[in-house]
Design a protein around this motif. Structure first.
Motif, short mmCIF file in Angstrom:
data_model
loop_
_atom_site.label_atom_id
_atom_site.label_comp_id
_atom_site.label_asym_id
_atom_site.label_seq_id
_atom_site.Cartn_x
_atom_site.Cartn_y
_atom_site.Cartn_z
N CYS A 134 0.62 -0.77 -0.10
CA CYS A 134 -0.48 -0.09 0.31
C CYS A 134 0.72 1.18 -0.31
CB CYS A 134 -1.01 0.21 0.83
SG CYS A 134 -1.49 -1.43 1.77
N LEU A 135 0.14 2.20 -0.64
CA LEU A 135 1.21 3.52 -0.69
C LEU A 135 1.03 4.82 0.80
CD1 LEU A 135 0.91 4.42 -4.28
CD2 LEU A 135 2.89 3.10 -2.87
N GLY A 136 1.72 4.81 1.28
CA GLY A 136 1.31 5.85 2.45
C GLY A 136 1.33 7.24 1.52
N ARG A 137 0.43 7.29 1.95
CA ARG A 137 -0.06 9.31 1.03
C ARG A 137 -0.36 10.50 1.80
NH1 ARG A 137 -1.62 9.05 -4.96
NH2 ARG A 137 -2.88 9.16 -4.83
N ASP A 138 -1.65 9.45 2.39
CA ASP A 138 -1.95 10.30 3.73
C ASP A 138 -1.63 9.82 5.06
OD1 ASP A 138 -3.25 11.89 5.56
OD2 ASP A 138 -5.30 12.24 4.28
N THR A 139 -0.28 10.69 5.55
CA THR A 139 0.60 10.13 6.58
C THR A 139 -0.37 10.17 7.89
OG1 THR A 139 1.09 12.14 6.07
CG2 THR A 139 2.44 10.48 5.09
N ARG A 140 -1.88 10.79 7.89
CA ARG A 140 -2.24 10.73 9.21
C ARG A 140 -2.38 8.73 9.68
NH1 ARG A 140 -6.95 14.83 7.99
NH2 ARG A 140 -6.70 13.68 6.00
N TRP A 141 -3.12 8.13 8.42
CA TRP A 141 -3.09 6.63 8.92
C TRP A 141 -2.08 5.80 9.43
CZ3 TRP A 141 -1.32 2.22 4.11
CH2 TRP A 141 -2.00 1.48 5.38
N GLY A 142 -2.56 4.97 10.22
CA GLY A 142 -1.91 4.74 11.26
C GLY A 142 -1.05 4.06 10.67
N ARG A 143 -1.07 2.99 9.72
CA ARG A 143 0.16 2.00 8.70
C ARG A 143 1.59 2.48 8.52
NH1 ARG A 143 -3.57 -3.97 8.77
NH2 ARG A 143 -1.29 -4.09 8.96
N VAL A 144 1.48 3.67 8.42
CA VAL A 144 2.19 4.62 7.18
C VAL A 144 3.64 3.69 7.64
CG1 VAL A 144 3.50 6.35 6.95
CG2 VAL A 144 1.36 6.85 6.54
#
Ligand code: BGC
Length: 733
Positions: A134-144
């Motif tokens: 998966c790509l970490g584009r919105d870094t608020r996501w917990g799994r970046v």
């Protein structure tokens, strides 16, 4: 390895002998951490196809039970060995995927996979649920932290490398394990970065942005895929034949098996509400193309009843079982049901060396106003909780975050925190070194969003194993400790309550009183390097503007701290580059470099247009200059001269981007299409060559077809994704 024809015959022969019950059982993946041993053994005797989260001797006992079932079909044992076989106490722990991605070095990442495979296999296990593509584009996501960053090409290259590492040359080797490309697909693109929510995606966008790393995984021979939790346009991926069958098997030609994510099947009923009953959910999941069902125990009865009542055709089960058995034969499990790995290899010196190399390659120097490498210092003050907090240094997916009842704590040596790394190197050099905790990382009521929710599991672990780290904030004490130092190393970051599954953040500024600590130390006017030990980019614009040096270490694994100290003393020349952009402010997200054009104004009125640090950025102790970009559109050969303009040897990561000037769909302002690492001696110039391919200039058109549209393109080569770092040429293709 058995040849494909023999495997086909044996699969069909076995399938013919299987009852409906045995077929459904073969599709079951049983969560040992939930069922416990007795129930797991019962499932094994019924012929369950797989188990997860079971280690060593328990796995061996369950395998014996599986082998004594009517048809004696071996089970496969899966584990989240995400950056090393981290749930195992003695294992070698590598940097997180995000941290390893800073290396931009497929060889390092492949080695990380190889070592992990040997350790997992030595535990008798067959399969890791890795890599995350998966790509970490919105870094608020917990799994970046679990991603290889924001870019599809980089994620694909590193993904292919780690898959080779895990699977080796052949799935039947004693130390090869199955890789699992997950979470297919678009999991990181959930609305508002809210874990598992509906994605902001169309199929066209999916194919253009999110599919490429998964395509690379298939090309690399990845044996399994895991379905994502989320949904596309309101349709759960678990129930989506278009992604699982048409695209994955049809377009990409995948020939392994697909496993759902944790309880994805039941979630169709209890979370996403697209099925009224577990029977409906089970039929939807199986018919969509999930071959193995992770941790939904009611699937067994539900699928059986669906077949009995005619709601589901038995052929659906046949397809799923065929896919699973094919991989089991390719692994030669019917002859050798247990992986054996390399005896004695878990945490051995050779593996620890690989973890050291990985930690060093992931160190990314983001700013250096002449402070580093440290020279002529007599006293170093190391400050900050994350300078001496192993859980924060390791990040997610180790025995801290996923404790196993049978595994002892606290952590096993050797590991080196930042504090310990400096203590050791200072001692060797006769330099005084003091440490002070400074303040908690944990959010407080004074944080923008108030105190964060406390993760009860993480809290319990902290209490058991890390009690020495539970200290009161003492900023004046930290200032006193640093007052007569001539170099301050301040370590800031986040903590496990703030990332991982279910743990997205709305505010990525430094939590607790970390900024207050920074300002108090800055007021001493002593040269200060700020080190980020964190799961992801945090918002540090003031630090970026005013610190003397900034090092990004993310979650560096066992030797993350040692690598930071070595870099600071110039024991090696850092060559990490960011695989992800650093936002100025959470409200600026998403801030990835390969954005589409067209924003009226091009920025928020209250934020700069640019990130704090851009994708591809990173420096060493020697600057590199670029000249003479050439590109021949007939041969697609590009060259550029790169010079080491410094006085130490260094490694430059040469990055190639393209832009399609006019196209039938809006194209990103630039897109990474190639990169390479080059070692260059001081004063030396090297001509770097890239043989590009037409496919590098492709787009996905409105009919969802991957095509190259003729016309004008720009080719950019340079040091990072920033315009100011790139040479550019325009050409007609
Ligand atoms: C995660 C997966 C993981 C699985 C098994 C899920 O909740 O999303 O990444 O592999 O659990 O632990």
């Amino acid at each position: 390895m058995l040849n494909n024809d023999t495997i086909k015959l044996r699969v069909e022969e076995l399938l013919r002998q299987m009852t409906v019950e045995e077929k459904v059982a073969q599709m079951m993946q049983i969560p040992f951490n939930i069922t416990g041993k007795e129930e797991a053994l019962r499932w094994a005797k019924m012929g369950a196809g797989s188990f997860l989260h079971v280690l060593g001797d328990d796995a061996r006992e369950i395998q014996q039970a599986a082998m004594s079932s009517r048809l004696g079909i071996p089970a496969i044992f899966g584990i989240d060995a995400i950056h090393g076989h981290g749930l195992k106490h003695e294992a070698t722990i590598f940097p997180s995927q995000l941290s390893a991605a800073c290396s931009w070095n497929p060889e390092v990442v492949e080695e990380m996979g190889r070592v992990t495979a040997r350790e997992v296999a030595s535990d008798g296990l067959h399969w890791t649920f890795s890599p995350v593509l998966c790509l970490g584009r919105d870094t608020r996501w917990g799994r970046v932290n679990e991603t290889f960053g924001e870019d599809p090409y980089l994620a694909g290259e590193l993904g292919a490398a780690i898959i080779h590492g895990y699977q080796g040359d052949s799935l039947d080797a004693p130390d090869s394990i199955l890789a699992c490309a997950k979470h297919y697909i678009g999991y990181g693109e959930a609305m508002g970065a809210r874990d598992a929510m509906d994605t902001q995606m169309t199929y066209r966008k999916m194919k253009e942005v999110f599919l490429p790393p998964f395509r690379r995984a298939v090309e690399a021979g990845c044996a399994s895929f895991m379905t994502a939790y989320g949904s596309i346009d309101g349709h759960p991926f678990t129930a989506d034949p278009k992604t699982l069958k048409d695209i994955l098997r049809g377009e990409l030609g995948f020939d392994g098996f697909v496993v759902t994510d944790w309880n994805n099947c039941e979630s169709l009923m209890i979370q996403q509400h697209v099925a009224a009953t577990i029977e409906e959910a089970s039929v939807q999941a199986a018919e969509a193309g999930n071959d193995m069902i992770m941790s939904t125990l009611p699937f067994y009865e539900a699928a059986l009843s669906a077949v009995r009542t005619g709601q589901m055709d038995e052929a659906v089960l046949d397809d799923a079982v065929r896919h699973i058995l094919t991989i089991k034969f390719r692994m030669n499990l019917f002859e050798k049901p247990e992986k054996v790995g390399v005896p004695g290899c878990v945490g051995c010196e050779e593996h620890l060396d690989a973890a050291r190399r990985a930690a060093r390659s992931s160190i990314t120097l983001l700013k250096n106003e002449g402070m580093l490498p440290l020279k002529g210092v007599k006293k170093v003050a190391v400050i900050g909780k994350n300078a001496d907090d192993l859980n924060s240094q390791y990040g997610d997916w180790t025995y801290f975050t996923h404790p196993n009842a049978n595994e002892p704590r606290p952590a096993r040596r050797p590991y080196v925190t930042v504090k310990e790394g400096f203590e050791a190197l200072c001692a060797e050099r006769g330099i005084a070194c003091v440490y002070h905790f400074g303040c908690e990382v944990k959010p407080t009521a004074a944080d923008a969003n108030g105190p964060a929710l406390v993760d009860p599991v993480a809290e319990a672990i902290r209490q058991q194993s890390l009690s020495r780290l539970r200290q009161e904030d003492d900023i004046p004490g930290a200032v006193e400790a640093a007052r007569d130092a001539d170099a301050i190393i301040l370590v800031v970051g986040d903590m496990i309550d703030q990332y991982g599954e279910f743990k997205d953040r709305a505010d990525l500024s430094l939590s607790g009183r970390q900024m207050e600590l920074y300002r108090a130390l800055r007021a001493l006017s002593i040269p200060m390097t700020v080190v980020l030990v964190a799961s992801k980019p945090l918002c540090i614009p003031e630090i970026a503007a005013t610190a003397d040096a900034v090092i990004c270490a993310f979650n560096g694994g066992m030797f993350g701290g040692q690598a930071v100290a070595e870099a600071a003393f110039g024991c090696f020349n850092p060559s990490g580059r960011l695989p992800i952009s650093f936002p100025q402010h959470s409200g600026q997200l998403p801030v990835y470099y390969n954005t589409l054009p067209g924003w009226h104004g091009g920025r928020y009125m209250d934020q700069p247009a640019t990130p704090v640090y851009a994708f591809g950025e990173g420096m060493g102790f020697a600057p590199f200059t670029y000249a003479n970009l050439t590109f021949d559109p007939a041969t697609l050969l590009a060259t550029v001269d790169v010079t080491n303009a410094g006085d130490v040897a260094g490694t430059e990561v040469v990055q190639v981007y393209m832009h399609d000037v006019v196209a039938s769909v809006i194209r990103p302002v630039k897109q990474l299409i190639a990169f390479t690492r080059v070692d260059i001696a001081p004063g030396e110039t090297k001509t770097v060559t890239f043989q590009l391919e037409k496919a590098d200039f492709a787009l996905v058109n409105r009919d969802e077809q991957l095509v190259v549209e003729p016309g004008e393109f720009e080719l950019m080569i340079g040091h990072s994704s920033k315009d100011s770092d790139l040479l550019k040429t325009v050409f007609i293709l």
